[in-house]
Design a protein around this motif. Structure first.
Motif, PDB file in Angstrom:
ATOM      1  N   LEU A  71      -9.984  -8.454  -5.231  1.00 11.61           N
ATOM      2  CA  LEU A  71      -8.597  -8.503  -5.670  1.00 11.61           C
ATOM      3  C   LEU A  71      -8.118  -7.166  -6.226  1.00 11.61           C
ATOM      4  N   THR A  72      -7.023  -6.705  -5.681  1.00 12.22           N
ATOM      5  CA  THR A  72      -6.345  -5.509  -6.173  1.00 12.22           C
ATOM      6  C   THR A  72      -4.868  -5.844  -6.304  1.00 12.22           C
ATOM      7  N   ASP A  73      -4.160  -5.058  -7.082  1.00  9.63           N
ATOM      8  CA  ASP A  73      -2.726  -5.268  -7.228  1.00  9.63           C
ATOM      9  C   ASP A  73      -1.945  -4.574  -6.129  1.00  9.63           C
ATOM     10  N   GLY A  74      -2.517  -3.546  -5.539  1.00 15.52           N
ATOM     11  CA  GLY A  74      -1.807  -2.808  -4.505  1.00 15.52           C
ATOM     12  C   GLY A  74      -2.504  -1.515  -4.190  1.00 15.52           C
ATOM     13  N   ILE A 104      -4.772  -4.349   2.503  1.00 15.55           N
ATOM     14  CA  ILE A 104      -3.592  -4.494   1.635  1.00 15.55           C
ATOM     15  C   ILE A 104      -2.440  -5.119   2.416  1.00 15.55           C
ATOM     16  N   GLU A 107      -3.163  -8.872   3.251  1.00 17.36           N
ATOM     17  CA  GLU A 107      -3.122  -9.698   2.043  1.00 17.36           C
ATOM     18  C   GLU A 107      -1.742  -9.692   1.382  1.00 17.36           C
ATOM     19  N   ARG A 108      -0.817  -8.933   1.962  1.00 17.92           N
ATOM     20  CA  ARG A 108       0.569  -8.846   1.490  1.00 17.92           C
ATOM     21  C   ARG A 108       0.663  -8.374   0.034  1.00 17.92           C
ATOM     22  N   ARG A 109      -0.138  -7.364  -0.264  1.00 20.04           N
ATOM     23  CA  ARG A 109      -0.103  -6.748  -1.597  1.00 20.04           C
ATOM     24  C   ARG A 109       0.801  -5.520  -1.539  1.00 20.04           C
ATOM     25  N   ASP A 110       1.202  -5.041  -2.698  1.00 20.85           N
ATOM     26  CA  ASP A 110       2.061  -3.860  -2.751  1.00 20.85           C
ATOM     27  C   ASP A 110       1.368  -2.680  -2.088  1.00 20.85           C
TER      28      ASP A 110
END
Length: 181
Positions: A71-74, A104, A107-110
């Protein structure tokens, strides 16, 4: 965070130091040319960057950030060369940087790409369009001047503030339009 061989290493160096100051856990991938340009433009080596981030080899496709389950924020790639941008836009995942970017996106992350190129040719624009359609934010390194910068670091800080805003990271880097001291 990714750093490629495009000119504009000052943006990357300013961002990575700022994320560290804000206590944001940061993972860093630097391309071979990114290392050379960082050293040439800023006099900063990979050894210098170790205090600011966990550094991953661009050859290590087994790194945690190569998996969507990590898990990452972006992700931010600054500066982003047209070579790297093109590889990502066309689904090439043969390096950790392009693989992590692909993760990224899926996973539709920023995902923020800061290209530092001028002018753009049609291939650049098509690749940027593909990435924007896939969910990336394309943020050319184009600092504003309404804050009346007098030193180069203020221009880099302006771009870093824009990146942090896009990632929804609170900061006090610069005075916002309409705010007066």
């Amino acid at each position: 965070m990714g750093i490629t061989g495009a000119s504009g290493s000052l943006y990357a160096y300013t961002l990575i130091r700022t994320l560290h100051q804000l206590n944001i856990e940061t993972h860093l991938i630097v391309t071979e040319m990114g290392e050379k340009v960082m050293q040439f433009e800023c006099g900063v080596s990979m050894e210098n960057l170790k205090e600011y981030a966990t550094i991953h080899s661009n050859k290590n496709l087994f790194a945690s950030i190569a998996s969507g389950s990590y898990l990452t924020d972006g992700m931010v790639i600054v500066p982003c060369s047209m070579n790297t941008l093109g590889a990502i836009a066309n689904g090439v995942g043969d390096t950790l940087l392009s693989r992590a970017a692909s993760v990224i996106l899926k996973e539709r992350r920023d995902f923020i790409i800061v290209p530092r190129e001028a002018p753009f040719n049609l291939i650049h624009l098509k690749n940027m369009t593909s990435l924007a359609e896939a969910g990336a934010c394309i943020m050319p390194a184009s600092p504003g001047f309404y804050h009346k910068p007098t030193e180069i670091w203020e221009l880099a800080s302006f771009m870093v503030a824009k990146v942090l805003d896009m990632l929804d990271i609170d900061h006090q880097i610069l005075e916002r339009w309409g705010e007066h001291s």
